[in-house]
Design an enzyme around this catalytic site. Structure first.
Site, mmCIF file in Angstrom:
data_model
loop_
_atom_site.group_PDB
_atom_site.id
_atom_site.type_symbol
_atom_site.label_atom_id
_atom_site.label_comp_id
_atom_site.label_asym_id
_atom_site.label_seq_id
_atom_site.Cartn_x
_atom_site.Cartn_y
_atom_site.Cartn_z
ATOM 1 C CG HIS A 1 0.467 -25.730 -37.688
ATOM 2 N ND1 HIS A 1 0.147 -24.390 -37.644
ATOM 3 C CD2 HIS A 1 -0.152 -26.233 -38.784
ATOM 4 C CE1 HIS A 1 -0.630 -24.107 -38.677
ATOM 5 N NE2 HIS A 1 -0.821 -25.205 -39.383
ATOM 6 C CB CYS B 1 -4.098 -24.565 -40.084
ATOM 7 S SG CYS B 1 -3.578 -26.179 -40.730
ATOM 8 C CD GLU C 1 0.365 -21.636 -35.635
ATOM 9 O OE1 GLU C 1 0.734 -20.446 -35.541
ATOM 10 O OE2 GLU C 1 1.024 -22.490 -36.256
#
Length: 150
Positions: free
Chosen positions: A116, A92, A30
């Site tokens: 992820h 998350c 991310e």
């Protein structure tokens, strides 16, 4: 949040937080975490909507992990990966933002971010429509990312 206590206790050089992205076919480091919580109820049934993670905190933090290196190394070793530009607004994102806020506000020299992972085959057995990876491939891909930090 337990992960913040671990950062204080262990004093790591890097924090790679991991989470499930059910339905994704690739590993996705991310790029950005935003100061917003939203989404369905968590495991305790708590539902948060449109709330700040840190009141008065910056709008967003960028990962300080070498996410492009992660993606390149993973792809070179046969593990499909691509950068994701948002960790969403659910748990998350909360973890990523909280760790990056701690690192920034305490001026810690710690690389931090979130990755992820696709579902495991074991999870896909319970939810047959999920794309999945073997446990061994998931583990080995995480090792590839760790090795990129050295």
């Amino acid at each position: 949040m337990r992960c913040l206590a671990y950062v204080a206790e262990i004093e790591p050089d890097a924090v790679i937080s991991l989470g499930l992205a059910a339905g994704r076919t690739k590993i996705t480091p991310e790029r950005v975490a935003i100061n917003c919580q939203d989404g369905g109820p968590d495991n305790r049934g708590i539902k948060v909507q449109d709330e700040s993670i840190v009141e008065g905190g910056p709008a967003a933090y960028f990962s300080t992990l070498p996410i492009r290196q992660f993606v390149n190394a993973l792809n070179e070793q046969g593990y499909p990966a691509q950068i994701s530009n948002t960790a969403g607004t659910y748990l998350c994102n909360h973890v990523m933002y909280s760790v990056l806020h701690k690192v920034s506000s305490e001026s810690l020299s710690v690389q931090a971010g979130f990755v992820h992972l696709p579902a495991s085959h074991e999870l896909a057995i319970q939810r047959p429509t999920l794309p999945s990876w073997s446990y061994n491939d998931l583990r080995d891909a995480v090792v590839v990312m760790i090795e990129e930090l050295t």
